[in-house]
Design a protein around this motif. Sequence first.
Motif, short mmCIF file in Angstrom:
data_model
loop_
_atom_site.label_atom_id
_atom_site.label_comp_id
_atom_site.label_asym_id
_atom_site.label_seq_id
_atom_site.Cartn_x
_atom_site.Cartn_y
_atom_site.Cartn_z
N ALA A 187 3.02 -3.06 46.14
CA ALA A 187 2.07 -3.00 45.02
C ALA A 187 1.81 -4.40 44.47
N PHE A 188 2.85 -5.20 44.40
CA PHE A 188 2.69 -6.58 43.93
C PHE A 188 1.78 -7.37 44.87
N ALA A 189 1.99 -7.22 46.18
CA ALA A 189 1.15 -7.92 47.16
C ALA A 189 -0.29 -7.44 47.09
N ALA A 190 -0.49 -6.15 46.90
CA ALA A 190 -1.85 -5.62 46.79
C ALA A 190 -2.53 -6.12 45.52
N PHE A 191 -1.77 -6.30 44.45
CA PHE A 191 -2.34 -6.84 43.22
C PHE A 191 -2.84 -8.27 43.44
N TRP A 192 -2.01 -9.10 44.08
CA TRP A 192 -2.44 -10.47 44.32
C TRP A 192 -3.58 -10.53 45.32
N GLN A 193 -3.63 -9.61 46.25
CA GLN A 193 -4.77 -9.51 47.16
C GLN A 193 -6.05 -9.23 46.36
N THR A 194 -5.96 -8.34 45.39
CA THR A 194 -7.12 -8.01 44.55
C THR A 194 -7.56 -9.22 43.74
#
Length: 78
Positions: free
Chosen positions: A39-46
Amino acid sequence: MEFSSVTEAAFFSASILSLVLFAAFVFQACKKRMLWSMAFAAFWQTVWLFGIATENWLAEDGLSLLLLTESLRYVLWL
């Protein structure tokens, strides 16, 4: 918000899809089916995709730096 190129519009659309991915990962992490790191990685991707869409990075001379940074981020994502 006005886009100056199709590429910026594509990055903005990708950031919306990445936000949906982030929400799905948060939902799965709350149910203990997935680690919070995804979830953290997906947030930074966003954030990264939205940053490219809203800033005019593609028109500046730093396109090679952007490509290098994008490649490094992709390798870290894998």
